[in-house]
Design an enzyme around this catalytic site. Structure first.
Site, PDB file in Angstrom:
ATOM      1  N   GLY A  17      38.305  32.323  23.945  1.00 22.86           N
ATOM      2  CA  GLY A  17      38.642  32.186  25.363  1.00 22.86           C
ATOM      3  C   GLY A  17      39.560  31.016  25.682  1.00 22.86           C
ATOM      4  O   GLY A  17      40.506  30.713  24.938  1.00 22.86           O
ATOM      5  N   ILE A  18      39.297  30.352  26.785  1.00 22.65           N
ATOM      6  CA  ILE A  18      40.146  29.252  27.256  1.00 22.65           C
ATOM      7  C   ILE A  18      40.171  28.126  26.226  1.00 22.65           C
ATOM      8  O   ILE A  18      41.225  27.547  25.940  1.00 22.65           O
ATOM      9  CB  ILE A  18      39.625  28.740  28.620  1.00 22.65           C
ATOM     10  CG1 ILE A  18      39.863  29.801  29.711  1.00 22.65           C
ATOM     11  CG2 ILE A  18      40.296  27.423  28.999  1.00 22.65           C
ATOM     12  CD1 ILE A  18      39.198  29.490  31.056  1.00 22.65           C
ATOM     13  N   ASP A  63      25.939  22.386  19.441  1.00 23.20           N
ATOM     14  CA  ASP A  63      25.402  22.921  20.693  1.00 23.20           C
ATOM     15  C   ASP A  63      25.431  21.743  21.675  1.00 23.20           C
ATOM     16  O   ASP A  63      24.729  20.746  21.472  1.00 23.20           O
ATOM     17  CB  ASP A  63      23.970  23.416  20.455  1.00 23.20           C
ATOM     18  CG  ASP A  63      23.348  23.972  21.728  1.00 23.20           C
ATOM     19  OD1 ASP A  63      23.826  23.651  22.840  1.00 23.20           O
ATOM     20  OD2 ASP A  63      22.355  24.721  21.606  1.00 23.20           O
ATOM     21  N   ASN A  90      34.942  22.051  27.809  1.00 16.77           N
ATOM     22  CA  ASN A  90      35.233  23.448  28.150  1.00 16.77           C
ATOM     23  C   ASN A  90      34.031  24.368  27.948  1.00 16.77           C
ATOM     24  O   ASN A  90      33.934  25.388  28.626  1.00 16.77           O
ATOM     25  CB  ASN A  90      36.420  23.921  27.296  1.00 16.77           C
ATOM     26  CG  ASN A  90      36.588  25.420  27.313  1.00 16.77           C
ATOM     27  OD1 ASN A  90      37.145  25.974  28.252  1.00 16.77           O
ATOM     28  ND2 ASN A  90      36.073  26.096  26.275  1.00 16.77           N
ATOM     29  N   TYR A 156      25.579  29.021  38.366  1.00 19.20           N
ATOM     30  CA  TYR A 156      26.923  28.704  37.856  1.00 19.20           C
ATOM     31  C   TYR A 156      27.710  27.903  38.898  1.00 19.20           C
ATOM     32  O   TYR A 156      28.304  26.871  38.582  1.00 19.20           O
ATOM     33  CB  TYR A 156      27.657  30.006  37.516  1.00 19.20           C
ATOM     34  CG  TYR A 156      29.056  29.809  36.972  1.00 19.20           C
ATOM     35  CD1 TYR A 156      29.262  29.475  35.632  1.00 19.20           C
ATOM     36  CD2 TYR A 156      30.176  29.949  37.796  1.00 19.20           C
ATOM     37  CE1 TYR A 156      30.542  29.298  35.133  1.00 19.20           C
ATOM     38  CE2 TYR A 156      31.456  29.779  37.300  1.00 19.20           C
ATOM     39  CZ  TYR A 156      31.637  29.449  35.970  1.00 19.20           C
ATOM     40  OH  TYR A 156      32.917  29.269  35.470  1.00 19.20           O
ATOM     41  N   ILE A 189      40.150  34.094  34.622  1.00 25.35           N
ATOM     42  CA  ILE A 189      40.989  34.149  33.423  1.00 25.35           C
ATOM     43  C   ILE A 189      40.348  35.185  32.497  1.00 25.35           C
ATOM     44  O   ILE A 189      39.119  35.148  32.287  1.00 25.35           O
ATOM     45  CB  ILE A 189      41.026  32.767  32.718  1.00 25.35           C
ATOM     46  CG1 ILE A 189      41.438  31.647  33.697  1.00 25.35           C
ATOM     47  CG2 ILE A 189      41.917  32.815  31.479  1.00 25.35           C
ATOM     48  CD1 ILE A 189      42.833  31.752  34.258  1.00 25.35           C
ATOM     49  N   THR A 191      38.808  36.466  29.647  1.00 22.21           N
ATOM     50  CA  THR A 191      38.169  35.923  28.438  1.00 22.21           C
ATOM     51  C   THR A 191      36.884  36.717  28.183  1.00 22.21           C
ATOM     52  O   THR A 191      36.431  37.466  29.069  1.00 22.21           O
ATOM     53  CB  THR A 191      37.765  34.448  28.628  1.00 22.21           C
ATOM     54  OG1 THR A 191      36.754  34.404  29.650  1.00 22.21           O
ATOM     55  CG2 THR A 191      38.940  33.561  29.017  1.00 22.21           C
ATOM     56  N   PRO A 192      36.243  36.485  27.013  1.00 28.57           N
ATOM     57  CA  PRO A 192      34.951  37.143  26.777  1.00 28.57           C
ATOM     58  C   PRO A 192      33.943  36.864  27.895  1.00 28.57           C
ATOM     59  O   PRO A 192      33.157  37.741  28.268  1.00 28.57           O
ATOM     60  CB  PRO A 192      34.499  36.540  25.443  1.00 28.57           C
ATOM     61  CG  PRO A 192      35.780  36.220  24.729  1.00 28.57           C
ATOM     62  CD  PRO A 192      36.737  35.777  25.805  1.00 28.57           C
TER      63      PRO A 192
HETATM   64  P1  NAD Z   1      33.926  32.100  26.998  1.00 30.07           P
HETATM   65  O1  NAD Z   1      32.526  32.550  27.163  1.00 30.07           O
HETATM   66  O2  NAD Z   1      34.955  33.128  26.760  1.00 30.07           O
HETATM   67  O3  NAD Z   1      33.976  30.954  25.921  1.00 30.07           O
HETATM   68  C1  NAD Z   1      33.082  29.861  26.045  1.00 30.07           C
HETATM   69  C2  NAD Z   1      32.961  29.133  24.736  1.00 30.07           C
HETATM   70  O4  NAD Z   1      31.960  28.103  24.904  1.00 30.07           O
HETATM   71  C3  NAD Z   1      32.499  30.031  23.585  1.00 30.07           C
HETATM   72  O5  NAD Z   1      33.241  29.716  22.436  1.00 30.07           O
HETATM   73  C4  NAD Z   1      31.028  29.654  23.429  1.00 30.07           C
HETATM   74  O6  NAD Z   1      30.521  29.838  22.122  1.00 30.07           O
HETATM   75  C5  NAD Z   1      31.062  28.181  23.803  1.00 30.07           C
HETATM   76  N1  NAD Z   1      29.724  27.682  24.195  1.00 30.07           N
HETATM   77  C6  NAD Z   1      28.868  28.240  25.086  1.00 30.07           C
HETATM   78  N2  NAD Z   1      27.736  27.533  25.118  1.00 30.07           N
HETATM   79  C7  NAD Z   1      27.877  26.512  24.236  1.00 30.07           C
HETATM   80  C8  NAD Z   1      27.042  25.454  23.813  1.00 30.07           C
HETATM   81  N3  NAD Z   1      25.794  25.294  24.307  1.00 30.07           N
HETATM   82  N4  NAD Z   1      27.508  24.576  22.901  1.00 30.07           N
HETATM   83  C9  NAD Z   1      28.750  24.729  22.383  1.00 30.07           C
HETATM   84  N5  NAD Z   1      29.596  25.720  22.731  1.00 30.07           N
HETATM   85  C10 NAD Z   1      29.144  26.607  23.648  1.00 30.07           C
HETATM   86  O7  NAD Z   1      34.299  31.293  28.357  1.00 30.07           O
HETATM   87  P2  NAD Z   1      35.737  31.003  29.020  1.00 30.07           P
HETATM   88  O8  NAD Z   1      35.978  32.043  30.032  1.00 30.07           O
HETATM   89  O9  NAD Z   1      36.744  30.719  27.978  1.00 30.07           O
HETATM   90  O10 NAD Z   1      35.375  29.688  29.835  1.00 30.07           O
HETATM   91  C11 NAD Z   1      35.615  28.382  29.342  1.00 30.07           C
HETATM   92  C12 NAD Z   1      35.294  27.396  30.452  1.00 30.07           C
HETATM   93  O11 NAD Z   1      36.109  27.653  31.590  1.00 30.07           O
HETATM   94  C13 NAD Z   1      33.854  27.474  30.951  1.00 30.07           C
HETATM   95  O12 NAD Z   1      33.379  26.182  31.253  1.00 30.07           O
HETATM   96  C14 NAD Z   1      33.984  28.303  32.200  1.00 30.07           C
HETATM   97  O13 NAD Z   1      32.928  28.076  33.108  1.00 30.07           O
HETATM   98  C15 NAD Z   1      35.321  27.827  32.728  1.00 30.07           C
HETATM   99  N6  NAD Z   1      35.941  28.778  33.628  1.00 30.07           N
HETATM  100  C16 NAD Z   1      36.280  30.017  33.187  1.00 30.07           C
HETATM  101  C17 NAD Z   1      36.874  30.913  34.064  1.00 30.07           C
HETATM  102  C18 NAD Z   1      37.276  32.287  33.643  1.00 30.07           C
HETATM  103  O14 NAD Z   1      37.617  33.085  34.533  1.00 30.07           O
HETATM  104  N7  NAD Z   1      37.268  32.633  32.377  1.00 30.07           N
HETATM  105  C19 NAD Z   1      37.094  30.540  35.395  1.00 30.07           C
HETATM  106  C20 NAD Z   1      36.725  29.274  35.810  1.00 30.07           C
HETATM  107  C21 NAD Z   1      36.152  28.397  34.911  1.00 30.07           C
END
Ligand code: NAD
Length: 257
Positions: A17-18, A63, A90, A156, A189, A191-192
Site C-alpha cells: 500500500g502507501i 508489530d 504509516n 478509526y 487511496i 490500497t489493500p
Molecule cells: P494497508 O492496509 O494497505 O497497509 C498497511 C500496512 O501496515 C500493511 O503493510 C500492514 O501489514 C501494516 N501494519 C498493520 N498493522 C501493523 C502493526 N501492528 N505493526 C506493523 N505493521 C502493521 O493500508 P494503506 O491504505 O496503505 O494505509 C497506510 C496508512 O495510511 C494507514 O495509517 C492508513 O490509515 C492511512 N490512510 C490510508 C488511506 C487510504 O485510502 N488508503 C486514507 C487515509 C489514510
C-alpha cells in the site's frame, strides 16, 4: 534523484500500500530505508528488490503495538545505517466497521493500539536518535478523517484525529531539537486497506464501489499510493525545512467542499 540523499528513513507498514510506495520513492531519492512491518514476505521482497537495484533497504519484523519490539528495531536500524533522520508512521488498520453503539471495547482498543499507541512508541524511541543526528522529520499518516467526520468506522476516525494533534504537540515539544513533525491527510487511496474496507462494508461489486467512493473527491476518483509517497518525500527532505506542525492534505479535493 537525490532529494533525501544521506538520510536514514524508517517506514512502518512498508510492506504494501502507501507504505510500500513511500519506501520505493525514498530509496530512489537516495535514502537508506528501514522497513518495519508484520508482512514478512512482502517487506523482505521489497528490501531485496531495492538492494538488487543498488539502493539501500533492510526489513525488520515489527508489530508497532509492542513497545519492546519497536525499541529494539529502531536501535538496530540506527546501528545498521548509522543514524535515524526520518520516521514515517504509516502502519495502520481501519478496524471494525461497527457503529459507536455496537463496537466492543476490544475492537476499539485494537484500532487505538495500532494507529495511536504505535505512533507514540515509534516517536518515543526515534527521538533520541534524531537528537543525536542533530534533527529529523517525523511524518504521521492521519487521514481526511482526522479533519472531517463521516458516519462510519468511529474507532478509526478517533484514532486519526488523535494522530493529528499528537503531531502538533510533538512539533512544539521537539522544535528546539530541530525535529519537525507533520501529519499527512490522504483521501481514499487504492490500497489493500481500502479494498478490504469496501468488502467489509458489504460491497459485492468492488469496481463499482471504487468508482462510487472515488466520486466523493472533487477530482472524481481515488488516488494512488505514489500521490502520498511524493508528499512524504517532500516532508522527509530539506525542501520542507520550515514546515512543522502542519497538515499536508492530499485528497483530490475531498475536503474542499
Ligand atoms: P494497508 O492496509 O494497505 O497497509 C498497511 C500496512 O501496515 C500493511 O503493510 C500492514 O501489514 C501494516 N501494519 C498493520 N498493522 C501493523 C502493526 N501492528 N505493526 C506493523 N505493521 C502493521 O493500508 P494503506 O491504505 O496503505 O494505509 C497506510 C496508512 O495510511 C494507514 O495509517 C492508513 O490509515 C492511512 N490512510 C490510508 C488511506 C487510504 O485510502 N488508503 C486514507 C487515509 C489514510
Amino acid at each position: 534523484m537525490n532529494r533525501v540523499q544521506g538520510k536514514t528513513c524508517i517506514v512502518t507498514g512498508g510492506g504494501v500500500g502507501i507504505g510500500h510506495a513511500c519506501v520505493q520513492r525514498l530509496a530512489e531519492e537516495g535514502a537508506a530505508v528501514a522497513i518495519f512491518d508484520r508482512m514478512d514476505a512482502e517487506g523482505q521482497a521489497l528490501a531485496d528488490a531495492i538492494t538488487h537495484d543498488g539502493g539501500m533497504a533492510r526489513y525488520w519484523h515489527v508489530d508497532v503495538t509492542r513497545e519492546a519490539d519497536v525499541a529494539t528495531a529502531i536501535n538496530e536500524a540506527a546501528e545498521h545505517f548509522g543514524r535515524v533522520d526520518v520516521l514515517v508512521n504509516n502502519a495502520g488498520i481501519s478496524g471494525s466497521t461497527k457503529l459507536t453503539h455496537e463496537i466492543t471495547e476490544a475492537e476499539w482498543d485494537l484500532v487505538q493500539a495500532v494507529n495511536v499507541k504505535g505512533v507514540l512508541f515509534c516517536v518515543k524511541h526515534a527521538i533520541p536518535h534524531m537528537k543525536r543526528a542533530g534533527g529529523g522529520s517525523i511524518i504521521n499518516l492521519s487521514s481526511i478523517y482526522g479533519l472531517v467526520g463521516a458516519p462510519d468506522v468511529p474507532a478509526y476516525h478517533a484514532s486519526k484525529g488523535a494522530v493529528r494533534l499528537m503531531s502538533k504537540t510533538d512539533a512544539m515539544i521537539y522544535a528546539p531539537d530541530r525535529i519537525r513533525v507533520n501529519s499527512l491527510h490522504p483521501g481514499f487511496i487504492w490500497t489493500p486497506m481500502v479494498e478490504h474496507h469496501l468488502q467489509a462494508s458489504g460491497a459485492t461489486d468492488i469496481a463499482a464501489a471504487r468508482d462510487e467512493v472515488g466520486k466523493l473527491h472533487a477530482l472524481g476518483h481515488m488516488g494512488e499510493p505514489d500521490d502520498i509517497a511524493w508528499g512524504v518525500v517532500y516532508l522527509a527532505s530539506d525542501e520542507s525545512k520550515f514546515v512543522t506542525g502542519t497538515e499536508l492534505v492530499i485528497d483530490g479535493g475531498y475536503t474542499a467542499h
